[in-house]
Motif scaffolding. Structure first.
Motif, PDB file in Angstrom:
ATOM      1  N   LEU A  53       0.869  -1.159   0.000  1.00  0.00           N
ATOM      2  CA  LEU A  53       0.000   0.000   0.000  1.00  0.00           C
ATOM      3  C   LEU A  53       0.915   1.220   0.000  1.00  0.00           C
ATOM      4  CD1 LEU A  53      -2.829   1.244   0.238  1.00  0.00           C
ATOM      5  CD2 LEU A  53      -2.602   1.070   2.712  1.00  0.00           C
ATOM      6  N   SER A  55       2.018   5.182   0.167  1.00  0.00           N
ATOM      7  CA  SER A  55       1.622   6.497   0.662  1.00  0.00           C
ATOM      8  C   SER A  55       1.686   7.491  -0.490  1.00  0.00           C
ATOM      9  CB  SER A  55       2.546   6.942   1.800  1.00  0.00           C
ATOM     10  OG  SER A  55       3.800   7.325   1.280  1.00  0.00           O
ATOM     11  N   TYR A 135       2.074  -4.328   3.679  1.00  0.00           N
ATOM     12  CA  TYR A 135       3.213  -3.446   3.946  1.00  0.00           C
ATOM     13  C   TYR A 135       2.854  -2.064   3.425  1.00  0.00           C
ATOM     14  CZ  TYR A 135       6.017  -7.467   5.188  1.00  0.00           C
ATOM     15  OH  TYR A 135       6.497  -8.581   5.805  1.00  0.00           O
ATOM     16  N   TYR A 136       2.875  -1.098   4.324  1.00  0.00           N
ATOM     17  CA  TYR A 136       2.564   0.288   3.964  1.00  0.00           C
ATOM     18  C   TYR A 136       3.885   0.985   3.649  1.00  0.00           C
ATOM     19  CZ  TYR A 136       0.631   4.990   4.258  1.00  0.00           C
ATOM     20  OH  TYR A 136       0.237   6.264   3.979  1.00  0.00           O
TER      21      TYR A 136
END
Length: 152
Positions: A53, A55, A135-136
């Motif tokens: 994911l 930002s 996992y961001y």
């Protein structure tokens, strides 16, 4: 009796949940592919888009400033061109001279890129969440290897 058994089951479940690795971890990674996006983690495994994911700092973001082109918001640069010249005067002696030309250049505004898409070879910082199922990707590391996260 049944209430005590239920209380023990709840306590046991809570203990298991507290001991699990469901905590968020800070993970470094390296982009190894951009289409499709793949990030290598600690030379151990590779994450693909299903587990990532991004930002806003890791996605292309550009501002279109062309609508301001006909307003007073234009970029004005002072361009100074200079040249050093050596010449001979009337008596045959060499003289040094410096010439400077100062002019203003107006550039129309266009697209200003704030952030670009991730590129192959870039190092990134991620948060591991949902027991490693997601996992961001927070941000990319700066090119010189320093980070701007203050550690106290």
């Amino acid at each position: 009796m049944a209430g005590e058994k239920l209380a023990r089951m709840i306590q046991e479940s809570a203990r298991k949940a507290a001991n699990s690795n469901d905590k968020t971890d800070f993970i470094p990674g390296e982009v190894i592919s951009t289409d499709p996006l793949k990030i290598k983690v600690d030379n151990k495994f590779v994450l693909d888009e299903r587990f990532l994911l991004l930002s806003a700092l890791c996605k292309r973001k550009a501002l279109d400033l062309s609508s301001f082109e006909n307003t007073i918001i234009n970029l004005i640069l002072d361009v100074v061109e200079s040249a050093d010249i050596t010449y001979q005067d009337e008596e045959g002696e060499e003289q040094d001279c410096s010439i400077k030309v100062d002019r203003k250049v107006t550039l129309p505004l266009g697209e200003m890129i704030l952030w670009d898409d991730l590129q192959r070879g870039e190092k990134v910082r991620m948060l591991r969440v949902s027991s490693g199922q997601l996992y961001y990707v927070l941000e990319r590391e700066e090119e010189n290897g320093t980070d701007h996260i203050r550690r106290v």
